[in-house]
Design an enzyme around this catalytic site. Structure first.
Site, PDB file in Angstrom:
ATOM      1  CG  HIS A   6      -2.066   2.182  -8.614  1.00 37.30           C
ATOM      2  ND1 HIS A   6      -2.947   1.770  -7.651  1.00 37.30           N
ATOM      3  CD2 HIS A   6      -0.828   2.002  -8.077  1.00 37.30           C
ATOM      4  CE1 HIS A   6      -2.268   1.365  -6.583  1.00 37.30           C
ATOM      5  NE2 HIS A   6      -0.978   1.483  -6.824  1.00 37.30           N
ATOM      6  CD  GLU A   7       2.144   1.037 -10.034  1.00 39.62           C
ATOM      7  OE1 GLU A   7       2.994   1.628  -9.340  1.00 39.62           O
ATOM      8  OE2 GLU A   7       1.441   0.115  -9.583  1.00 39.62           O
TER       9      GLU A   7
ATOM     10  CG  HIS B 224       2.647   5.099  -6.404  1.00 38.82           C
ATOM     11  ND1 HIS B 224       2.316   5.230  -5.073  1.00 38.82           N
ATOM     12  CD2 HIS B 224       2.022   3.971  -6.841  1.00 38.82           C
ATOM     13  CE1 HIS B 224       1.526   4.231  -4.714  1.00 38.82           C
ATOM     14  NE2 HIS B 224       1.330   3.453  -5.767  1.00 38.82           N
TER      15      HIS B 224
END
Length: 163
Positions: free
Chosen positions: A75-76, A79
């Site tokens: 998820h991170e 980004h």
């Protein structure tokens, strides 16, 4: 509880695997972000785009390792990859969703569902009829005198009792 050093190694391996998937998919070399473990509170992770840095919550990592590593790490990283590939776009927009699902092969979920009881800071307040637990954000607002709260039942102001 699992040793934090071992978990950090697993996080690193997950990040490298996911980064390699993106490298192959886009046929380019993405810059690997640095990793820190200094997120506190209920957030599992945070990406700092311009710094090329991801930060994780060590407590939530230890308490939820089985789900944390395959969900929060991609998820991170997504980004960071989206920023490197497309520039500044919506944080959880179509580019991020595509990066998560098509490139990294992970369901694009915005929020984690971990039990956060151990990392929530709550402060005890009292009114005329009961005890109230306020979050750190609300507590800080009362300390700075930018907010005050009253009980919905007895309509008296809440006063700080202790942590």
């Amino acid at each position: 509880m699992v040793d934090l050093r071992q978990l950090k190694m697993q996080v690193q391996r997950q990040l490298v695997r996911d980064l390699e998937r993106a490298n192959i998919y886009f046929e380019k070399r993405f810059i690997q972000p640095t990793i820190h473990y200094n997120v506190r509170g209920v957030k599992a992770g945070v990406a700092y785009l311009e710094r090329n840095e991801v930060r994780f919550n060590p407590v939530l990592l230890q308490e939820n390792a089985q789900l944390f590593i395959p969900q929060v790490v991609p998820h991170e990283l997504a980004h960071i990859l989206v920023y490197q590939q497309f520039g500044r776009v919506q944080p959880h927009g179509k580019e991020w969703k595509m990066m998560m699902e098509t490139v990294l092969g992970v369901q694009a979920e915005i929020y984690h569902r971990f039990n956060t009881q151990s990392v929530q800071q709550q402060f005890t307040y009292q009114c005329g009829c009961q005890i109230h637990l306020l979050s750190i954000r609300r507590h800080n607002a009362t300390i700075r005198n930018t907010r005050s709260y009253i009980c919905r039942l007895c309509k008296t102001p809440l006063r700080f009792v202790g942590k």
